[in-house]
Enzyme design. Sequence first.
Site, PDB file in Angstrom:
ATOM      1  N   CYS A   2       0.823  -1.199   0.000  1.00 10.80           N
ATOM      2  CA  CYS A   2       0.000   0.000   0.000  1.00 10.80           C
ATOM      3  C   CYS A   2       0.864   1.259   0.000  1.00 10.80           C
ATOM      4  CB  CYS A   2      -0.860   0.039   1.248  1.00 10.80           C
ATOM      5  SG  CYS A   2      -1.878  -1.402   1.477  1.00 10.80           S
ATOM      6  N   ARG A  27       5.100  -0.104  -6.129  1.00 15.40           N
ATOM      7  CA  ARG A  27       5.101  -0.918  -4.918  1.00 15.40           C
ATOM      8  C   ARG A  27       4.118  -2.088  -5.016  1.00 15.40           C
ATOM      9  NH1 ARG A  27       7.073   2.251  -0.304  1.00 15.40           N
ATOM     10  NH2 ARG A  27       5.781   1.013   1.042  1.00 15.40           N
ATOM     11  N   TRP A  74      -3.230  -2.593  -1.356  1.00 20.73           N
ATOM     12  CA  TRP A  74      -2.867  -3.991  -1.647  1.00 20.73           C
ATOM     13  C   TRP A  74      -3.727  -4.797  -0.685  1.00 20.73           C
ATOM     14  CZ3 TRP A  74       0.911  -6.855  -4.369  1.00 20.73           C
ATOM     15  CH2 TRP A  74       1.254  -8.095  -3.831  1.00 20.73           C
ATOM     16  N   ASN A 100      -1.801   2.137   5.890  1.00 17.62           N
ATOM     17  CA  ASN A 100      -0.946   0.994   5.523  1.00 17.62           C
ATOM     18  C   ASN A 100      -0.716   0.186   6.786  1.00 17.62           C
ATOM     19  OD1 ASN A 100      -0.719   2.174   3.054  1.00 17.62           O
ATOM     20  ND2 ASN A 100       1.440   2.747   3.261  1.00 17.62           N
ATOM     21  N   GLY A 101      -0.616  -1.114   6.655  1.00 17.24           N
ATOM     22  CA  GLY A 101      -0.368  -1.950   7.832  1.00 17.24           C
ATOM     23  C   GLY A 101      -1.577  -2.804   8.145  1.00 17.24           C
ATOM     24  N   GLU A 483      20.254 -16.670  -6.194  1.00 16.49           N
ATOM     25  CA  GLU A 483      19.670 -15.399  -6.625  1.00 16.49           C
ATOM     26  C   GLU A 483      19.223 -15.488  -8.092  1.00 16.49           C
ATOM     27  OE1 GLU A 483      18.443 -12.807  -5.471  1.00 16.49           O
ATOM     28  OE2 GLU A 483      18.547 -11.310  -7.065  1.00 16.49           O
ATOM     29  N   LYS A 487      15.473 -14.646  -9.242  1.00 15.22           N
ATOM     30  CA  LYS A 487      15.162 -13.617 -10.241  1.00 15.22           C
ATOM     31  C   LYS A 487      14.262 -14.196 -11.309  1.00 15.22           C
ATOM     32  CE  LYS A 487      15.780 -10.707  -9.079  1.00 15.22           C
ATOM     33  NZ  LYS A 487      16.160 -10.252  -7.818  1.00 15.22           N
ATOM     34  N   GLU A 490      10.703 -14.924  -9.979  1.00 13.99           N
ATOM     35  CA  GLU A 490       9.983 -13.680  -9.668  1.00 13.99           C
ATOM     36  C   GLU A 490       9.390 -13.029 -10.915  1.00 13.99           C
ATOM     37  OE1 GLU A 490      11.765 -10.933  -6.162  1.00 13.99           O
ATOM     38  OE2 GLU A 490      13.221 -11.498  -7.680  1.00 13.99           O
ATOM     39  N   HIS A 506      22.530 -36.289  -4.817  1.00  9.92           N
ATOM     40  CA  HIS A 506      21.858 -36.777  -3.605  1.00  9.92           C
ATOM     41  C   HIS A 506      20.344 -36.623  -3.683  1.00  9.92           C
ATOM     42  CE1 HIS A 506      25.702 -37.467  -1.785  1.00  9.92           C
ATOM     43  NE2 HIS A 506      26.060 -36.209  -1.938  1.00  9.92           N
ATOM     44  N   LYS A 603       7.127  -4.461  -3.791  1.00 12.56           N
ATOM     45  CA  LYS A 603       8.515  -4.028  -3.713  1.00 12.56           C
ATOM     46  C   LYS A 603       9.003  -4.010  -2.272  1.00 12.56           C
ATOM     47  CE  LYS A 603      12.417  -2.365  -5.153  1.00 12.56           C
ATOM     48  NZ  LYS A 603      13.366  -3.403  -5.586  1.00 12.56           N
TER      49      LYS A 603
HETATM   50  C1  G6P Z   1      10.242  -8.153  -1.170  1.00 12.89           C
HETATM   51  C2  G6P Z   1      10.639  -7.952  -2.622  1.00 12.89           C
HETATM   52  C3  G6P Z   1      11.998  -8.592  -2.870  1.00 12.89           C
HETATM   53  C4  G6P Z   1      13.026  -8.065  -1.898  1.00 12.89           C
HETATM   54  C5  G6P Z   1      12.579  -8.257  -0.448  1.00 12.89           C
HETATM   55  C6  G6P Z   1      13.488  -7.539   0.550  1.00 12.89           C
HETATM   56  O1  G6P Z   1       9.927  -9.470  -0.943  1.00 12.89           O
HETATM   57  O2  G6P Z   1       9.682  -8.502  -3.493  1.00 12.89           O
HETATM   58  O3  G6P Z   1      12.418  -8.304  -4.194  1.00 12.89           O
HETATM   59  O4  G6P Z   1      14.258  -8.699  -2.121  1.00 12.89           O
HETATM   60  O5  G6P Z   1      11.272  -7.716  -0.273  1.00 12.89           O
HETATM   61  O6  G6P Z   1      13.389  -6.151   0.370  1.00 12.89           O
HETATM   62  P1  G6P Z   1      14.393  -5.112   1.021  1.00 12.89           P
HETATM   63  O7  G6P Z   1      13.835  -3.764   0.669  1.00 12.89           O
HETATM   64  O8  G6P Z   1      14.390  -5.360   2.495  1.00 12.89           O
HETATM   65  O9  G6P Z   1      15.733  -5.361   0.420  1.00 12.89           O
END
Ligand code: G6P
Length: 608
Positions: A2, A27, A74, A100-101, A483, A487, A490, A506, A603
């Site tokens: 949000c 976001r 959201w 928000n929250g 990672e 990626k 995601e 294994h 985000k």
């Molecule tokens: C969310 C995002 C990720 C990100 C993570 C940590 O899950 O979708 O892409 O890596 O938060 O975010 P930060 O702002 O703490 O690095």
Amino acid sequence: MCGIVAYIGGKDAAPILLEGLARLEYRGYDSAGVAVTGKTGGLKLVKKKGRVADLAAAVPARFKGTAGIGHTRWATHGEPSDANSHPHLDTAQRFAVVHNGIIENAEELRAKLESEGVVFVSETDTEVLAHLIAAHAKDAAELEDAVRAALARVVGTYGIAVLDAERPDRIVVARNGSPIVLGIGEKEMFAASDVSALVRYTRQVVHLDDGELATVRADGFSTFTQDARVTAKQPSTVDWEEASYDTAGHAHFLIKEISEQPAAVERTLSGRVDERFATAHLGGLNLDAREARAFRRVKILGCGSAYYSGELGAQLIEELARIPAHAEPASEFRYRNPVIEADTLYIAVSQSGETYDTLAAVQEIKRKGGRVLGVVNTVGSAIARECDGGVYLHAGPEISVASTKAFTSTAVAFALIALHFGRVHDLSPADGRRICAGLKALPGQIREILAQEGSIAKLAAEYAQNAGMMFVGRVRGWPVAREGAQKLKEVSYVHAEAYPASELKHGPLALIGPELPTVAVVPDDELVEKNLTTLGEIRARHGRVLMVGHTAPDPKYAEDCILVPKNEPELDPILLGIPLQLLAYHAAVALERDVDKPRNLAKSVTVE
Ligand code: G6P
């Protein structure tokens, strides 16, 4: 997640609010709304399920008011719908609230209010707040008192903004676990959940602390606590350019941010590489050499990509400083009643500096007397302020949900930390100089990798046609593989699984066949032969292999390969990750995904 934006001043609020909401779109959200008020009295409200552009189209020409609040929602409590969108009003339509929250005792408060005759029009926890403020306004002298009284009854997290049709000269905001930033303009004031909504209008900002409230008026602001104590706040200056919030001719923010990495890494390194003493200058750590020597262990905490960059960081710290180091998901950490040791250094990693799980882990460590440093991109963010010191990335704003330049800059920041700790321990000056030179070579080498975008895009389009992909790596290559898989899943929604190459036999080798290709991270280090043997085992089972490494392999090990320039072995993982970002991006483009805003993701996750 949000987003909140608020404006008060001499101008028409609605266009400013809509512009601010558009800046918060990245976001992730499913509905949006705005409410305004002005001298003529009464609240005007428009809210809708859908995009900010749909909301803007629905705002009538005569939607006048010089104070207003806006929100992108959201969905948490209740499905995305017009009724559940924010702002929420009380029954008399005097107060409008955006939030928000999560209010944890919303059900209980709702039942109580309903028993008093209040009729709810949405399923949200936020509507409870609007009715509570209205109930307390009856005995409160000021709007601020009514908001404080309402918040005193609430359990949970919130960032809120409250508009009062009978007090069009002010907006009251409050923060508890969900960020609120004030923006100071010329005879106008702003507030938002994220500075990106403000940078078009002002660079002077004030970050509220948890438990803090503020009254914003056209001519200034005042801050105070939940028990009405006045607090003193110093504005800080945001140095991020407004242009960082545009795609600047790129098709997506994601590819723009991937391309920005040479400059981002240069900024992370700027002024920190000390060639004379073959070490790194990190004044923000707030540790003298004696303190830096005293730590016996390092524990790194972060979520998502921040966690994986922490794994890369742990590897660097162990290699260069020979201090045992380990990364753990911040989201799990506090739930296992962690043992906090006086001789362990804790490091929290976060791009946004607002991830709730990471912030809560930091608070848990501090509560138990531990020392925490932050590796954070957003200056002045909650995690940065909560830590005892740290390193800012200076990577610039990251808008695309999937992290790329912040990941790489975090790895570089860890290389600096590892070099610094190494040089107060036993890393030799010669090795220190080797790492300094390696760090300085990184931006140019990243440019060389980016120049291969065309050929990587072709491979991505082919590999994206598979339902899944395996990512493997060993030791230095392992966090890179993790990672890389993160990626890909995601942004392209292609199933991706990461395994240490040594673990394949294994269990997961059973999955390998023509339908499951493997991406293998194979640096030219002491494990290269062992890695190639594993690739041979995959090829023997007709699995297609794309190798990312330093030397072109014999085709019996890999059909395809992406070569990256060689740096120092300890720093190679930083470069090996870049082609995997391009691979994920182009797979997502080939599959026509919503690249910058992948489904179901946000985000910055400011709720638990
Ligand atoms: C969310 C995002 C990720 C990100 C993570 C940590 O899950 O979708 O892409 O890596 O938060 O975010 P930060 O702002 O703490 O690095």
